[in-house]
Design a protein around this motif. Sequence first.
Motif, short mmCIF file in Angstrom:
data_model
loop_
_atom_site.label_atom_id
_atom_site.label_comp_id
_atom_site.label_asym_id
_atom_site.label_seq_id
_atom_site.Cartn_x
_atom_site.Cartn_y
_atom_site.Cartn_z
N GLY A 20 0.76 -1.21 0.10
CA GLY A 20 0.07 -0.07 0.05
C GLY A 20 0.78 1.09 0.10
N SER A 21 2.08 1.20 0.01
CA SER A 21 2.92 2.38 0.06
C SER A 21 4.42 1.99 -0.23
CB SER A 21 2.80 3.10 1.44
OG SER A 21 3.43 2.42 2.49
N LYS A 25 4.78 -0.53 -2.88
CA LYS A 25 3.68 -0.15 -3.84
C LYS A 25 4.29 0.05 -5.02
CE LYS A 25 2.32 4.57 -4.27
NZ LYS A 25 1.67 5.72 -3.97
N ALA A 26 5.54 0.65 -5.24
CA ALA A 26 6.23 0.69 -6.60
C ALA A 26 6.55 -0.73 -7.19
CB ALA A 26 7.64 1.21 -5.92
N THR A 27 6.69 -1.63 -6.28
CA THR A 27 6.84 -2.99 -6.76
C THR A 27 5.42 -3.63 -7.38
OG1 THR A 27 8.71 -3.74 -5.05
CG2 THR A 27 7.52 -5.44 -6.05
N THR A 185 10.30 7.45 1.20
CA THR A 185 8.91 6.85 0.96
C THR A 185 8.02 7.39 1.86
OG1 THR A 185 9.34 4.76 2.42
CG2 THR A 185 9.98 4.70 0.23
N GLU A 186 6.69 6.88 1.97
CA GLU A 186 5.79 7.24 3.29
C GLU A 186 6.36 6.72 4.58
OE1 GLU A 186 5.21 5.98 0.23
OE2 GLU A 186 3.23 6.03 -0.52
N GLU A 214 14.80 6.29 -4.95
CA GLU A 214 13.53 6.24 -5.24
C GLU A 214 12.87 4.88 -5.31
OE1 GLU A 214 13.27 8.23 -8.90
OE2 GLU A 214 14.39 9.84 -8.33
N ALA A 215 11.50 4.87 -4.73
CA ALA A 215 10.93 3.56 -4.70
C ALA A 215 11.23 2.63 -5.90
CB ALA A 215 9.63 3.68 -4.26
#
Length: 246
Positions: A20-21, A25-27, A185-186, A214-215
Motif C-alpha cells: 500500500g505504500s 507499492k512501487a513493486t 517513501t511514506e 526512489e521507490a
Amino acid sequence: MTNLIGSELKDKHVVIVGGGSGMGKATAELAAYFSARVTIASRDADKLTKVAAAIEGDVSVAPVDTTNEAAVRTWAAALGAVDHLVISASSAAHGAYSDLPTGDLRAMFEAKFIGPYVTAREVLRHLNPSASITFFSGVLSRRPSAGATGLSAVNAAVEALTKGLAQELAGQARVNCISPGMVATEAYAAMPEAARTEMYAQVGDALPVGRVGEAAEIAQAVIFAMTNPFLTGSVIDVDGGHLVRA
Ligand SMILES: NC(=O)c1ccc[n+]([C@@H]2O[C@H](COP(=O)([O-])OP(=O)(O)OC[C@H]3O[C@@H](n4cnc5c(N)ncnc54)[C@H](OP(=O)(O)O)[C@@H]3O)[C@@H](O)[C@H]2O)c1
C-alpha cells in the motif's frame, strides 16, 4: 535463452505485503506493468483500495495485520495459489540503547521479523512451483549506527532468515532479501517536510550516487529477485553505495 526480466510475470500471482505504500507499492506498479495478477496487503483496507484503483492493471486488495497469526492463516488460505510473495511491511523503532522502551523494540521485531516469518510460513503451503519469497532488510544490518541498534539487529535477523530459508525451502521456493539504503517513501511521512528534505540531502550527500533512493529503483531489484531462477539466499544491496561510502 533466459526470458527478459519481468516478462515471465505475465499472469503470475504476485502478493505484496506492504504493497500500500513505498517500495511495496512501487513493486506492485511494476509487477502490474509486466501483466502479473497483483494482490496488495497491509492493515488499512481503505488505503489499499485507493492505491489499487490508481494502478493500471490487475490489482486486488487483501488486508491483513502480519502480527496477528490467526488472521494471517485465514488470509493466506483465501489468497489462492501464489507465485511470488514479497514482504516489505515493517515498522521501525529508533532510539538510544539505554532509552528505547523495550515495548517499542518488541513491536518492531513483531512487525519486521515475526510478522514476515509467520506470513511466509502460512503462504508457503499455497505456493506454486518455481515460487519466490522476497523479504526486506536494510543497510543498517551490516552498517549499524548509533540510535538504531535495534533496527540494525532486526535487519540482520531478516537476512539470516533469508539465508536459512533458502536452504530449508530448496526445491519449494527461492528466498531472497532486498536491502535498501535510504529511500524517499511514506515511511518518513510523519516528519516535518523541512526536516525530511534536510535529512534526504544530508544522507544523499554522503553517498557515492549523491542522493537518496526512489521507490521505483528498489522495485526493479524486487522484480529481478522474483524472476531470476538462479538467485536464492541472496541479499541484494540497493543503497546508492551506502555500504562502500567513506
Ligand atoms: N524507506 C527507507 O529508507 C528504508 C531503508 C531501509 C530499509 N527499509 C525497509 O524497506 C521496507 C519497505 O520500506 P518502505 O519505506 O517502503 O515502507 P513504508 O512505505 O512505510 O510501507 C510499509 C508498509 O507496511 C505496512 N505495514 C506496517 N505494519 C504492518 C503490519 N503489521 N501488517 C501489515 N502491513 C503492515 C504499512 O501499511 P499500513 O500501516 O496500512 O498497515 C505500509 O504500507 C521495510 O522493511 C523497511 O524497513 C526502508
